[in-house]
Design a protein around this motif. Structure first.
Motif, PDB file in Angstrom:
ATOM      1  N   LEU A  92       0.949  -1.178   0.022  1.00 37.52           N
ATOM      2  CA  LEU A  92       0.030  -0.039  -0.089  1.00 37.52           C
ATOM      3  C   LEU A  92       0.961   1.179   0.113  1.00 37.52           C
ATOM      4  O   LEU A  92       0.530   2.202  -0.678  1.00 37.52           O
ATOM      5  N   VAL A  93       1.821   1.242   0.724  1.00 37.53           N
ATOM      6  CA  VAL A  93       2.997   2.395   0.542  1.00 37.53           C
ATOM      7  C   VAL A  93       3.755   2.243  -0.659  1.00 37.53           C
ATOM      8  O   VAL A  93       3.846   3.352  -1.160  1.00 37.53           O
ATOM      9  N   LEU A  94       3.980   1.155  -1.215  1.00 38.63           N
ATOM     10  CA  LEU A  94       4.821   1.299  -2.411  1.00 38.63           C
ATOM     11  C   LEU A  94       3.986   1.712  -3.543  1.00 38.63           C
ATOM     12  O   LEU A  94       4.584   2.255  -4.673  1.00 38.63           O
ATOM     13  N   TRP A  95       2.633   1.485  -3.550  1.00 35.92           N
ATOM     14  CA  TRP A  95       1.996   2.369  -4.786  1.00 35.92           C
ATOM     15  C   TRP A  95       2.111   3.787  -4.850  1.00 35.92           C
ATOM     16  O   TRP A  95       2.175   4.189  -6.074  1.00 35.92           O
ATOM     17  N   GLY A  96       2.738   4.494  -3.757  1.00 31.08           N
ATOM     18  CA  GLY A  96       3.135   5.847  -4.268  1.00 31.08           C
ATOM     19  C   GLY A  96       4.159   5.888  -4.996  1.00 31.08           C
ATOM     20  O   GLY A  96       3.993   6.543  -6.432  1.00 31.08           O
ATOM     21  N   ALA A 276      11.452   8.484   3.205  1.00 28.78           N
ATOM     22  CA  ALA A 276      10.006   8.416   2.791  1.00 28.78           C
ATOM     23  C   ALA A 276       9.153   6.874   3.210  1.00 28.78           C
ATOM     24  O   ALA A 276       8.406   6.844   3.707  1.00 28.78           O
ATOM     25  N   GLY A 277      10.460   6.079   2.490  1.00 28.59           N
ATOM     26  CA  GLY A 277      10.168   4.535   2.758  1.00 28.59           C
ATOM     27  C   GLY A 277       9.841   4.263   4.107  1.00 28.59           C
ATOM     28  O   GLY A 277       9.060   3.583   4.554  1.00 28.59           O
ATOM     29  N   TRP A 278      10.788   4.891   4.973  1.00 27.42           N
ATOM     30  CA  TRP A 278      11.019   4.290   6.482  1.00 27.42           C
ATOM     31  C   TRP A 278       9.836   4.986   7.004  1.00 27.42           C
ATOM     32  O   TRP A 278       9.280   4.326   8.016  1.00 27.42           O
ATOM     33  N   LEU A 352      13.600   0.189  -1.858  1.00 21.37           N
ATOM     34  CA  LEU A 352      13.723  -0.282  -0.457  1.00 21.37           C
ATOM     35  C   LEU A 352      12.249  -1.046  -0.210  1.00 21.37           C
ATOM     36  O   LEU A 352      12.428  -1.862   0.680  1.00 21.37           O
ATOM     37  N   LEU A 353      11.226  -0.483  -0.612  1.00 24.36           N
ATOM     38  CA  LEU A 353       9.896  -1.171  -0.055  1.00 24.36           C
ATOM     39  C   LEU A 353       9.855  -2.378  -0.797  1.00 24.36           C
ATOM     40  O   LEU A 353       9.068  -3.278  -0.324  1.00 24.36           O
ATOM     41  N   PHE A 354      10.247  -2.374  -2.124  1.00 26.69           N
ATOM     42  CA  PHE A 354      10.141  -3.655  -2.666  1.00 26.69           C
ATOM     43  C   PHE A 354      10.933  -4.810  -1.699  1.00 26.69           C
ATOM     44  O   PHE A 354      10.499  -5.878  -1.848  1.00 26.69           O
ATOM     45  N   PHE A 355      12.037  -4.595  -1.451  1.00 29.08           N
ATOM     46  CA  PHE A 355      12.865  -5.515  -0.555  1.00 29.08           C
ATOM     47  C   PHE A 355      11.961  -5.711   0.614  1.00 29.08           C
ATOM     48  O   PHE A 355      12.129  -6.926   1.230  1.00 29.08           O
ATOM     49  N   LEU A 356      11.431  -4.863   0.905  1.00 27.18           N
ATOM     50  CA  LEU A 356      10.717  -5.081   2.410  1.00 27.18           C
ATOM     51  C   LEU A 356       9.431  -5.869   2.233  1.00 27.18           C
ATOM     52  O   LEU A 356       9.239  -6.684   3.316  1.00 27.18           O
ATOM     53  N   THR A 357       8.910  -6.056   1.076  1.00 27.29           N
ATOM     54  CA  THR A 357       8.061  -7.107   1.174  1.00 27.29           C
ATOM     55  C   THR A 357       8.560  -8.637   1.018  1.00 27.29           C
ATOM     56  O   THR A 357       7.603  -9.450   1.409  1.00 27.29           O
ATOM     57  N   PHE A 358       9.635  -8.687   0.954  1.00 30.79           N
ATOM     58  CA  PHE A 358      10.152  -9.935   0.942  1.00 30.79           C
ATOM     59  C   PHE A 358      10.995 -10.335   2.455  1.00 30.79           C
ATOM     60  O   PHE A 358      11.105 -11.310   3.035  1.00 30.79           O
ATOM     61  N   TYR A 359      11.376  -8.965   2.853  1.00 32.83           N
ATOM     62  CA  TYR A 359      12.344  -9.134   4.043  1.00 32.83           C
ATOM     63  C   TYR A 359      11.609  -8.462   5.222  1.00 32.83           C
ATOM     64  O   TYR A 359      12.095  -7.397   5.610  1.00 32.83           O
ATOM     65  N   HIS A 360      10.481  -8.805   5.727  1.00 29.14           N
ATOM     66  CA  HIS A 360       9.806  -8.056   6.891  1.00 29.14           C
ATOM     67  C   HIS A 360       9.751  -8.722   8.142  1.00 29.14           C
ATOM     68  O   HIS A 360       8.857  -8.055   8.988  1.00 29.14           O
ATOM     69  N   THR A 361      10.279  -9.619   8.183  1.00 33.42           N
ATOM     70  CA  THR A 361      10.323 -10.328   9.566  1.00 33.42           C
ATOM     71  C   THR A 361      11.294  -9.611  10.654  1.00 33.42           C
ATOM     72  O   THR A 361      11.079  -9.807  11.940  1.00 33.42           O
ATOM     73  N   GLU A 362      12.394  -9.268  10.006  1.00 35.85           N
ATOM     74  CA  GLU A 362      13.505  -8.564  11.104  1.00 35.85           C
ATOM     75  C   GLU A 362      13.703  -7.300  10.029  1.00 35.85           C
ATOM     76  O   GLU A 362      14.249  -7.239   8.992  1.00 35.85           O
TER      77      GLU A 362
END
Length: 399
Positions: A92-96, A276-278, A352-362
């Motif tokens: 949802l944030v990545l759509w920006g 902005a992503g953070w 950055l947000l693209f990687f977050l969609t895969f690495y969001h546990t830590e």
């Protein structure tokens, strides 16, 4: 800012020998010479309506930033109400930044002058589609601030107008940190108090209240813009506003071949994209360390508001970057220059947000990206040598 150059000392850096733009700068080039009017005109005229135009444009930017940051600050509540996962919140944030993919088409145009059914997959697609549509508005409200200030404001007012127009978008994102968590209660797992009120249906109703309120505000702004938003004043406010600019194709050639521009563009785009992503997923980052949704909202709110207040009061940070971009590559049109830079910023945020969609546990790696990007930006700024080609034209030709 003052109404004019108040002393000879303030003129000296622009008019003194050896202090003008470096050899090869835009004002020495053939294109800059073509941008000069045939005869030196008298100082331009400004109109009182310029403040109304600035207000409407700034409020549009405010609304765009507010809607973009709707879901991040209430991600815990959205998980319970709609069954969203961390991947959904990041998307949802990545759509920006995804909305910036057609950014170059918007730059060319600028240069040319809910359902009552229970929640299901179709509703989820509507939510994601709405965020994408809001992202598509980003290229206009984030790129056009220097273009608007040049078109409507005199040389001594341009930096202030750019600061106001560019900062309001970020202020909208800051208000989303405040409005969402204060209106929408956190789910029972993160806030054990008021357990009877924090049911799934209650949270969903309050989220819909926030969305309807945002929709009403956007409709009001849209109606006001349709009713009155002139493209330009009858007479230009400055020499730079009346001068000719490079074509769309030649502008890109100039930007991509200008090492100083690329240096300052990266100094702006990398840390701003990371920040902005953070900030867009700040609640997602702070929840594992037991920071409540409301507290995370206040942290995000004050971190952005502090920068906005300083940016408007002193024209530092983002506004001064915008002015430097335009001055460095003049006579490239302002919309194209800032469009390229904001595209780069959203590209870094998107990666950055693209990687977050895969690495969001830590998420500790996400926090380290923020100071690292600032240090890289500082190194690039220290190597940058500024010039003021557009301002030089205004001062010399007007005098």
């Amino acid at each position: 800012m003052g109404s004019g150059w108040s002393s000879e000392e303030e003129r000296q850096p622009l008019l003194g020998p050896g202090l003008g733009p470096a050899p090869g700068a835009a004002w020495r080039s053939r294109e800059a010479a073509a941008a000069l009017p045939a005869a030196a005109p008298s100082p331009g005229r400004v109109y009182g309506r310029r403040w109304l135009v600035l207000l409407l444009f700034s409020l549009l930017g405010f609304a765009q930033g507010l809607v973009w940051n709707t879901w991040g600050p209430i991600q815990n509540s959205a998980r319970q109400a709609y069954g969203f996962s961390s991947w959904d919140i990041a998307l949802l944030v990545l759509w920006g930044p995804i909305g910036f993919l057609p950014c170059f088409a918007f730059m060319w145009l600028l240069d040319k002058r809910a359902t009552s059914q229970p929640f299901n997959l179709f509703d989820s697609r509507l939510i994601h589609g709405g965020q994408l549509l809001n992202g598509l508005a980003g290229p206009t409200v984030m790129n056009a601030a220097p273009f608007l200030s040049t078109t409507w404001f005199s040389a001594d007012e341009r930096a202030t107008a750019t600061a106001i127009a560019s900062m309001l978008s970020y202020l909208g994102g800051a208000c989303a940190f405040l409005v969402g968590p204060l209106v929408v209660p956190a789910p029972n797992g993160t806030a054990p108090l008021l357990a009877s009120e924090n049911s799934r249906a209650h949270i969903k109703d309050l989220i819909e209240t926030v969305l309807y309120a945002e929709f009403g505000g956007v409709c009001l702004l849209f109606s006001a813009t349709l009713a009155y938003f002139p493209p330009r004043p009858p007479l230009p406010p400055s020499v730079a506003a009346a001068s000719q600019r490079l074509s769309y194709r030649r502008s890109f050639c100039r930007l991509l071949s200008n090492l100083r521009f690329l240096m300052i563009a990266l100094a702006y785009a990398i840390p701003l994209g990371v920040f902005a992503g953070w900030s867009g997923v700040l609640d997602l980052i702070l929840t594992p360390v037991h920071v409540s949704q409301v507290d995370a909202g206040w942290i995000g709110f004050w971190s952005i508001v502090g920068g906005c207040v300083v940016g408007i009061a002193m024209a530092s940070s983002i506004p001064i970057f915008f002015e430097l971009f335009v001055e460095t590559v003049y006579p490239v049109p302002e919309g194209i220059t800032c469009g390229v830079v904001t595209f780069l910023s959203n590209m870094f945020m998107g990666v950055l947000l693209f990687f977050l969609t895969f690495y969001h546990t830590e998420l500790s790696w996400f926090n380290w990206c923020l100071p690292g990007s600032c240090l890289l930006s500082l190194l690039l700024i220290l190597c940058f040598r500024e010039s003021y080609d557009r301002l030089y034209l205004d001062v010399v030709v007007s005098v």
